[in-house]
Design an enzyme around this catalytic site. Structure first.
Site, PDB file in Angstrom:
ATOM      1  NE  ARG A   1       5.974  -0.979  -1.889  1.00 36.86           N
ATOM      2  CZ  ARG A   1       6.911  -0.200  -1.401  1.00 36.86           C
ATOM      3  NH1 ARG A   1       7.574  -0.553  -0.296  1.00 36.86           N
ATOM      4  NH2 ARG A   1       7.222   0.947  -1.987  1.00 36.86           N
TER       5      ARG A   1
ATOM      6  CB  CYS B   1       5.192   9.012  -6.292  1.00 37.47           C
ATOM      7  SG  CYS B   1       6.883   9.530  -5.996  1.00 37.47           S
TER       8      CYS B   1
ATOM      9  CG  HIS C   1       4.233   3.266  -9.763  1.00 35.59           C
ATOM     10  ND1 HIS C   1       3.672   3.467  -8.525  1.00 35.59           N
ATOM     11  CD2 HIS C   1       3.514   4.019 -10.635  1.00 35.59           C
ATOM     12  CE1 HIS C   1       2.641   4.291  -8.642  1.00 35.59           C
ATOM     13  NE2 HIS C   1       2.529   4.652  -9.912  1.00 35.59           N
ATOM     14  CG  HIS C   2       7.707   5.814  -4.194  1.00 32.58           C
ATOM     15  ND1 HIS C   2       8.310   4.839  -3.420  1.00 32.58           N
ATOM     16  CD2 HIS C   2       7.995   6.995  -3.572  1.00 32.58           C
ATOM     17  CE1 HIS C   2       8.920   5.386  -2.391  1.00 32.58           C
ATOM     18  NE2 HIS C   2       8.737   6.696  -2.461  1.00 32.58           N
ATOM     19  CB  SER C   3       2.802   1.708  -5.841  1.00 30.47           C
ATOM     20  OG  SER C   3       3.076   1.108  -7.101  1.00 30.47           O
TER      21      SER C   3
END
Length: 214
Positions: A13, A26, A188-190
């Protein structure tokens, strides 16, 4: 507190993480109803408080998945904690104030329930952030028992990307399909995508069914 440092050279990822941390910062915030009719009935039968009981369900699901146990260690490295503990708000109606508490998570429900209720009793006269903690491996929990809502947006501003999930639930109301309660997750989109959030809700529903068989 133990955790496994992320090796960005091999982590699948890495590209997505870095994109949502640096290029397009984001967050994702989702609210969906969950049916808690069976759990409410179980808690009433066993004379259990709903808040610590449901927090056990949430904590169990959160600790099951790497994406919900991510954070930063003492030197600033991104890690997946071995375990995360709920950091939650105890509201005091008498003076409309709050106390921030952290309770140690245990997969054993009775132990966890006892820990939470004892922590709330021990610190019932404390206010705000008066109870000191040195525990980075936490996630956030709050409850709005006065309001049934359809959406919730919570922004978190910090020097670095806030990776821990923020989970909130509201008032449950009777519907034809059951006793429905809004459950919100902000992440968190991360570290998570829509797939992970959908799986979170599916595992909450499964854990609710399993809880009522205890």
């Amino acid at each position: 507190m133990k955790g496994t440092k992320i090796d960005f050279s091999v982590w699948p990822r890495t590209e997505v993480f870095q994109h949502f941390v640096t290029d397009v910062k984001c967050l994702i915030s989702v609210t969906a109803d969950v049916d808690v009719e069976s759990m409410v009935a179980f808690c009433r039968q066993k004379q259990l408080r709903f808040f610590p009981s449901f927090m056990y369900v949430v904590s169990t699901v959160v600790n099951r998945r790497d994406e919900f146990r991510m954070g930063y260690d003492e030197v600033g490295d991104v890690v997946v904690w071995d375990v995360v503990h709920p950091s939650y708000i105890d509201f005091h109606e008498q003076d409309e104030s709050i106390t921030r508490l952290i309770s140690i998570f245990s997969a054993d429900f009775e132990r966890f329930y006892t820990t939470v209720t004892q922590d709330m009793e021990t610190h019932k006269n404390k206010r705000g952030f008066e109870v000191p903690y040195d525990c980075p491996n936490t996630f956030d929990v709050s409850c709005l028992p006065w309001l049934y809502y359809k959406s919730l947006d919570l922004s978190v501003f910090s020097p670095h990307a806030y990776l821990a999930p923020v989970i909130t639930w509201g008032k449950y109301i009777k519907r034809d399909e059951g006793l429905m309660m809004p459950l919100s997750i902000r992440i968190h989109h991360s570290v998570a995508d829509g797939f992970h959030i959908a799986r979170f809700y599916g595992e909450i529903e499964a854990e609710l069914r399993a809880f009522c068989k205890k």
